[in-house]
Motif scaffolding. Sequence first.
Motif, mmCIF file in Angstrom:
data_model
loop_
_atom_site.group_PDB
_atom_site.id
_atom_site.type_symbol
_atom_site.label_atom_id
_atom_site.label_comp_id
_atom_site.label_asym_id
_atom_site.label_seq_id
_atom_site.Cartn_x
_atom_site.Cartn_y
_atom_site.Cartn_z
ATOM 1 N N VAL A 1 0.836 -1.204 0.000
ATOM 2 C CA VAL A 1 0.000 0.000 0.000
ATOM 3 C C VAL A 1 0.871 1.254 0.000
ATOM 4 O O VAL A 1 0.597 2.226 -0.716
ATOM 5 N N ALA B 1 2.079 1.888 -3.441
ATOM 6 C CA ALA B 1 0.999 2.305 -4.341
ATOM 7 C C ALA B 1 0.584 3.748 -4.113
ATOM 8 O O ALA B 1 0.158 4.438 -5.050
ATOM 9 N N THR B 2 0.701 4.219 -2.887
ATOM 10 C CA THR B 2 0.302 5.595 -2.571
ATOM 11 C C THR B 2 1.469 6.575 -2.630
ATOM 12 O O THR B 2 1.295 7.764 -2.379
ATOM 13 N N THR C 1 -7.957 -5.039 1.052
ATOM 14 C CA THR C 1 -7.376 -3.829 0.483
ATOM 15 C C THR C 1 -7.385 -3.991 -1.035
ATOM 16 O O THR C 1 -6.834 -4.972 -1.554
ATOM 17 N N ILE D 1 -6.487 -2.627 -4.808
ATOM 18 C CA ILE D 1 -5.651 -1.741 -5.610
ATOM 19 C C ILE D 1 -5.823 -2.103 -7.081
ATOM 20 O O ILE D 1 -5.671 -3.270 -7.465
ATOM 21 N N TYR E 1 -4.368 -1.866 -10.646
ATOM 22 C CA TYR E 1 -3.087 -1.636 -11.310
ATOM 23 C C TYR E 1 -3.331 -1.324 -12.783
ATOM 24 O O TYR E 1 -3.779 -2.177 -13.549
ATOM 25 N N PRO F 1 -0.755 2.520 -10.054
ATOM 26 C CA PRO F 1 -1.798 1.934 -9.210
ATOM 27 C C PRO F 1 -2.790 2.965 -8.686
ATOM 28 O O PRO F 1 -2.437 4.127 -8.472
ATOM 29 N N VAL G 1 -5.464 3.180 -5.532
ATOM 30 C CA VAL G 1 -5.906 2.533 -4.300
ATOM 31 C C VAL G 1 -7.393 2.811 -4.095
ATOM 32 O O VAL G 1 -7.803 3.951 -3.915
#
Length: 215
Positions: free
Chosen positions: A166, A169-170, A188, A190, A192, A197, A199
């Motif tokens: 995560v 990704a953020t 969670t 995500i 892609y 990515p 979220v």
Amino acid sequence: MARKSDTPKPTLVLFVRHGKTPTTGASLPGRAPGLHLSDVGVTQAEAAANRIAALDSVGAVYASPMERTQQTARPIARALKLRVRKSLGLIECDFGTWTGRKLNDLAKLPEWKRVQRYPSGFRFPRGESFAEMQSRALDAVHNLVAAHPEETIVAVSHADVIKAIVASATGTHLDLFQRIVVSPCSITAILYTSEGPIVLTVNSTGDDLTTLVPS
């Protein structure tokens, strides 16, 4: 005539933390064998399976090779009429000599502050660093995404591993990943895409997953 786009289609990955075990919140089980879900964890896994089964289609279910993740993945796969595939890259962090130790005891060590405040610079004694954990987990995710274009897949893993994914990704530095919460059997999501990515949700424990769309 319009040419067919060569842009890779997005893949939605549903990361599921394993259900509660007898040691959750009390010790660092790490990669020690023989740890199974508690009765509460079994119930949590069934609930996660029901939530994921409400989606239109899921192409595959992957899980870390640890018993607790495999046990969490089985009801999900059963509800989707799929098999559980192992992904070594999703395995728990190697805690080395800290494996099996109580969290209360570890919190008294001077190294504990580094684990919480400077995890990118910490390596577990005779074990893995957080940076190595994040790198191999991301490699595993990228391989899964490449293997399942335009699909939804499930990846059952561990709290720190999912938190590190995560964070990447953020665009959050690994030193801040301890601020992310990933509860037992939370989901969670995500997405892609070829541009990076997206979220959709983190630590979801009760929402309707069919409403997850990029805004």
